[in-house]
Enzyme design. Structure first.
Site, PDB file in Angstrom:
ATOM      1  N   HIS A   1      63.564   8.365 -15.287  1.00  9.85           N
ATOM      2  CA  HIS A   1      63.545   7.319 -16.316  1.00  9.85           C
ATOM      3  C   HIS A   1      64.369   7.655 -17.557  1.00  9.85           C
ATOM      4  CE1 HIS A   1      61.588   3.420 -17.413  1.00  9.85           C
ATOM      5  NE2 HIS A   1      61.562   3.347 -16.107  1.00  9.85           N
TER       6      HIS A   1
ATOM      7  N   ASN B   1      62.497  -8.247 -17.977  1.00 12.69           N
ATOM      8  CA  ASN B   1      61.213  -7.759 -18.489  1.00 12.69           C
ATOM      9  C   ASN B   1      61.233  -7.524 -20.000  1.00 12.69           C
ATOM     10  OD1 ASN B   1      58.606  -6.831 -18.368  1.00 12.69           O
ATOM     11  ND2 ASN B   1      59.067  -4.977 -17.169  1.00 12.69           N
TER      12      ASN B   1
ATOM     13  N   HIS C   1      54.936   3.154  -5.121  1.00 11.86           N
ATOM     14  CA  HIS C   1      54.773   4.006  -6.305  1.00 11.86           C
ATOM     15  C   HIS C   1      53.419   4.697  -6.300  1.00 11.86           C
ATOM     16  CE1 HIS C   1      57.705   1.663  -9.146  1.00 11.86           C
ATOM     17  NE2 HIS C   1      58.237   1.901  -7.965  1.00 11.86           N
TER      18      HIS C   1
ATOM     19  N   ASP D   1      61.344   9.335 -10.272  1.00  9.49           N
ATOM     20  CA  ASP D   1      62.106   8.603 -11.294  1.00  9.49           C
ATOM     21  C   ASP D   1      62.064   9.380 -12.604  1.00  9.49           C
ATOM     22  OD1 ASP D   1      63.291   6.733 -12.950  1.00  9.49           O
ATOM     23  OD2 ASP D   1      62.142   5.026 -12.167  1.00  9.49           O
TER      24      ASP D   1
ATOM     25  N   HIS E   1      66.527  -2.306  -6.748  1.00 10.76           N
ATOM     26  CA  HIS E   1      65.378  -2.291  -7.655  1.00 10.76           C
ATOM     27  C   HIS E   1      64.374  -3.373  -7.253  1.00 10.76           C
ATOM     28  CE1 HIS E   1      64.012  -2.390 -12.147  1.00 10.76           C
ATOM     29  NE2 HIS E   1      63.454  -1.383 -11.528  1.00 10.76           N
TER      30      HIS E   1
ATOM     31  N   TYR F   1      55.511   7.530 -18.394  1.00 10.81           N
ATOM     32  CA  TYR F   1      55.997   6.442 -17.549  1.00 10.81           C
ATOM     33  C   TYR F   1      55.515   6.614 -16.099  1.00 10.81           C
ATOM     34  CZ  TYR F   1      58.779   3.992 -14.237  1.00 10.81           C
ATOM     35  OH  TYR F   1      59.136   3.226 -13.161  1.00 10.81           O
TER      36      TYR F   1
ATOM     37  N   GLU G   1      65.861   9.721  -9.419  1.00 13.79           N
ATOM     38  CA  GLU G   1      66.386   8.484 -10.013  1.00 13.79           C
ATOM     39  C   GLU G   1      66.575   8.618 -11.520  1.00 13.79           C
ATOM     40  OE1 GLU G   1      63.729   5.239  -9.217  1.00 13.79           O
ATOM     41  OE2 GLU G   1      64.630   3.963 -10.744  1.00 13.79           O
TER      42      GLU G   1
ATOM     43  N   ASP H   1      58.403  -6.662 -11.904  1.00 13.80           N
ATOM     44  CA  ASP H   1      59.097  -7.565 -12.835  1.00 13.80           C
ATOM     45  C   ASP H   1      60.282  -8.278 -12.179  1.00 13.80           C
ATOM     46  OD1 ASP H   1      59.464  -4.546 -13.629  1.00 13.80           O
ATOM     47  OD2 ASP H   1      61.372  -5.420 -14.210  1.00 13.80           O
TER      48      ASP H   1
ATOM     49  N   TRP I   1      62.969   5.690 -23.231  1.00 11.59           N
ATOM     50  CA  TRP I   1      61.704   5.462 -22.507  1.00 11.59           C
ATOM     51  C   TRP I   1      61.927   5.378 -21.023  1.00 11.59           C
ATOM     52  CZ3 TRP I   1      60.027   1.376 -19.413  1.00 11.59           C
ATOM     53  CH2 TRP I   1      58.698   1.543 -18.946  1.00 11.59           C
TER      54      TRP I   1
ATOM     55  N   GLU J   1      69.272   0.819 -12.324  1.00 12.28           N
ATOM     56  CA  GLU J   1      68.403  -0.358 -12.484  1.00 12.28           C
ATOM     57  C   GLU J   1      68.657  -1.099 -13.793  1.00 12.28           C
ATOM     58  OE1 GLU J   1      64.551   1.571 -12.210  1.00 12.28           O
ATOM     59  OE2 GLU J   1      64.220   1.313 -14.344  1.00 12.28           O
TER      60      GLU J   1
ATOM     61  N   ARG K   1      71.073   1.474  -7.694  1.00  7.77           N
ATOM     62  CA  ARG K   1      69.721   0.990  -7.974  1.00  7.77           C
ATOM     63  C   ARG K   1      69.665  -0.416  -8.570  1.00  7.77           C
ATOM     64  NH1 ARG K   1      65.393   1.119  -6.809  1.00  7.77           N
ATOM     65  NH2 ARG K   1      64.163   1.714  -8.611  1.00  7.77           N
TER      66      ARG K   1
ATOM     67  N   GLU L   1      62.848  -0.575  -2.942  1.00  5.15           N
ATOM     68  CA  GLU L   1      61.629  -0.375  -3.732  1.00  5.15           C
ATOM     69  C   GLU L   1      60.716  -1.591  -3.532  1.00  5.15           C
ATOM     70  OE1 GLU L   1      62.225  -0.483  -7.987  1.00  5.15           O
ATOM     71  OE2 GLU L   1      60.599   0.941  -8.337  1.00  5.15           O
TER      72      GLU L   1
HETATM   73  O1  EZ4 Z   1      60.559   0.774 -15.529  1.00  6.62           O
HETATM   74  O2  EZ4 Z   1      61.071  -2.329 -13.878  1.00  6.62           O
HETATM   75  O3  EZ4 Z   1      62.109   2.348 -10.672  1.00  6.62           O
HETATM   76  N1  EZ4 Z   1      61.479   1.530 -11.268  1.00  6.62           N
HETATM   77  C1  EZ4 Z   1      61.384   1.461 -12.607  1.00  6.62           C
HETATM   78  C2  EZ4 Z   1      60.615   0.282 -13.159  1.00  6.62           C
HETATM   79  C3  EZ4 Z   1      61.105  -0.089 -14.566  1.00  6.62           C
HETATM   80  C4  EZ4 Z   1      60.664  -1.493 -14.895  1.00  6.62           C
HETATM   81  C5  EZ4 Z   1      61.278  -1.949 -16.217  1.00  6.62           C
HETATM   82  O4  EZ4 Z   1      61.156  -3.311 -16.348  1.00  6.62           O
HETATM   83  O5  EZ4 Z   1      61.905   2.301 -13.294  1.00  6.62           O
HETATM   84  O6  EZ4 Z   1      59.253   0.563 -13.164  1.00  6.62           O
HETATM   85 CO    CO Z   2      63.378   3.324 -12.125  1.00  6.16          CO
END
Ligand code: EZ4
Ligand code: CO
Length: 408
Positions: free
Chosen positions: A218, A37, A122, A216, A318, A159, A242, A322, A408, A268, A289, A345
């Site tokens: 992130h 991605n 999600h 998540d 994962h 996010y 996560e 993407d 991020w 991931e 992941r 997922e």
């Molecule tokens: O941000 O796949 O758990 N899922 C995630 C995704 C990631 C994207 C990044 O390309 O964290 O949404």
């Molecule tokens: Co994630």
């Protein structure tokens, strides 16, 4: 059997995808996913310029040998671009082998260990009513496990919250944006830590104790912040938390683990077993992941998950949009075959993506199944793919209130 051609197909139906199609002298073809991605063309070039010339004339049945050859002969090891390129080749070769055997791929991996693959979706919202609606919608679509993400008061864009992306440039349900520059988002970890436990309390009160809930982080917390959040979320019995920290520093998870029994999922952004060595051997996580697409394909993922199994660590492959339908199919065959399956997922691809990639998987009452077609069960419509040329797109990035770039 011999490989006679290998073509890299870049297409952008709802978003960008990189697909490798390997053709053999017996007319059998195989597909592999190499989508990374926001950096798609790097993998496309790695494949077309450096890997495709090495494949022509090889025996497609020699999957392990081809994996080791691509990994070791490059000299430069690991990294997301390299491992996505190797994954594309590996998955395409498994597709060919399974088609040649006349079996769905999971049969070659040992056969089914379960009837179906539990998937999570999600849900998200800017506030509780919107979040509850989103959870209900997912339950109606058949999901039986739900990831919960919400806005944070005082932070404009967070996010994982679909409703906040109103600029019309984003992919559906996904953060990447078709534009020449990445979107800038803001972040405040203390505000997030104050807000999130109350959200989970409200969701548990509304939806009851049984529904598996995931979240998540992130990569945004320090180890001590992650420890605090894990501890505060314990009453709400999460399935997992996560990416609580940016886990390049695997030792950081020792601190988080000491303080909380909330199950942890990481990986991931990882691409080899080495990224997990401490996490797995010290039992610092509960779920792996990695994506098949970003971790060297089925050959490498199978070894990674077998290693994890020795420590009672399970899979949580994962599966955002993407990952192409080809990468998703590879994940589903592996999920069905391994013993230490945890959860998968599953975000939905858009109509245009489903037109380009014809798929045989099913989703019934919360469970995915890859289907019974020989191989992966995915066909690429190359004419449809050609109608959707590559479009530049970036993931967003975050800045703190004072302008500092944050994870991020
Ligand atoms: O941000 O796949 O758990 N899922 C995630 C995704 C990631 C994207 C990044 O390309 O964290 O949404
Ligand atoms: Co994630």
């Amino acid at each position: 059997m011999k490989i006679t051609a290998a073509d890299v197909i870049v297409t952008s139906p709802d978003r960008n995808f990189v697909t490798l199609k390997i053709t053999t002298d017996e007319g059998i073809t195989g597909l592999g996913d190499g989508t990374l991605n926001g950096r798609e063309l790097a993998v496309a070039s790695y494949l077309a310029d450096h890997v495709v010339p090495l494949l022509i004339g090889r025996d497609p049945h020699r999957i392990e040998d081809t994996w080791q050859f691509l990994y070791r002969s490059a000299y430069w090891r690991r990294g997301p671009v390299t491992m996505a390129a190797i994954a594309a080749v590996d998955v395409a070769l498994w597709d060919i082998k399974a088609k040649a055997a006349g079996m769905p791929l999971y049969q070659l991996l040992g056969g089914a260990s379960r009837n179906g693959i539990m998937a999570y979706g999600h849900a998200s919202g800017r506030d509780l009513p919107e979040l509850f609606d989103s959870i209900r919608q997912h339950l109606e679509q058949g999901y039986r496990s739900i990831r919960v993400q919400t806005s944070v008061p005082g932070v404009n864009a967070v996010y994982g919250v679909a409703a906040q992306s109103t600029d019309g440039l984003r992919y559906d349900y996904e953060p990447a944006r078709r534009a020449p520059l990445p979107a800038e988002e803001d972040w405040d970890t203390r505000a997030y830590l104050r807000h999130l436990p109350g959200v989970f309390e409200a969701v548990r009160n509304e939806f009851g104790p049984e529904l598996p809930l995931l979240h998540d982080g992130h990569h945004r917390m320090t180890p001590i912040q992650a420890a605090k959040l894990g501890k505060e979320l314990e009453p709400y019995d999460l399935f997992w938390l996560e990416d609580c920290t940016p886990a390049e520093n695997q030792e950081a998870l020792r601190l988080v683990r000491q303080h909380t029994t909330t199950p942890l999922a990481i990986g991931e952004v990882f691409n080899t077993v080495w990224d997990y060595q401490t996490l797995i051997s010290e039992q610092l996580i509960d779920y792996v992941r990695s994506a098949v697409t970003h971790t060297g394909g089925i050959t490498a993922m199978r070894k990674l998950l077998d290693y994890a199994a020795q420590y009672q660590i399970k899979s949580g492959i994962h599966g955002p949009t993407d990952i192409s339908p080809v990468g998703m199919a590879a994940a589903l065959h592996l999920d069905l075959a391994i013993h230490n399956f945890g959860i998968q997922e599953y975000m939905r691809h858009g109509a245009a993506t489903n037109e380009v990639f014809r798929q045989s998987f099913t989703f019934t009452d919360g469970y995915l199944h890859p289907g019974e077609q020989p191989g992966l069960g995915v066909e690429l419509d190359e004419e449809a793919a050609a109608r959707f040329p590559y479009q530049q797109a970036y993931l967003p990035f975050s800045r703190l209130k004072d302008g500092t770039v944050h994870d991020w």
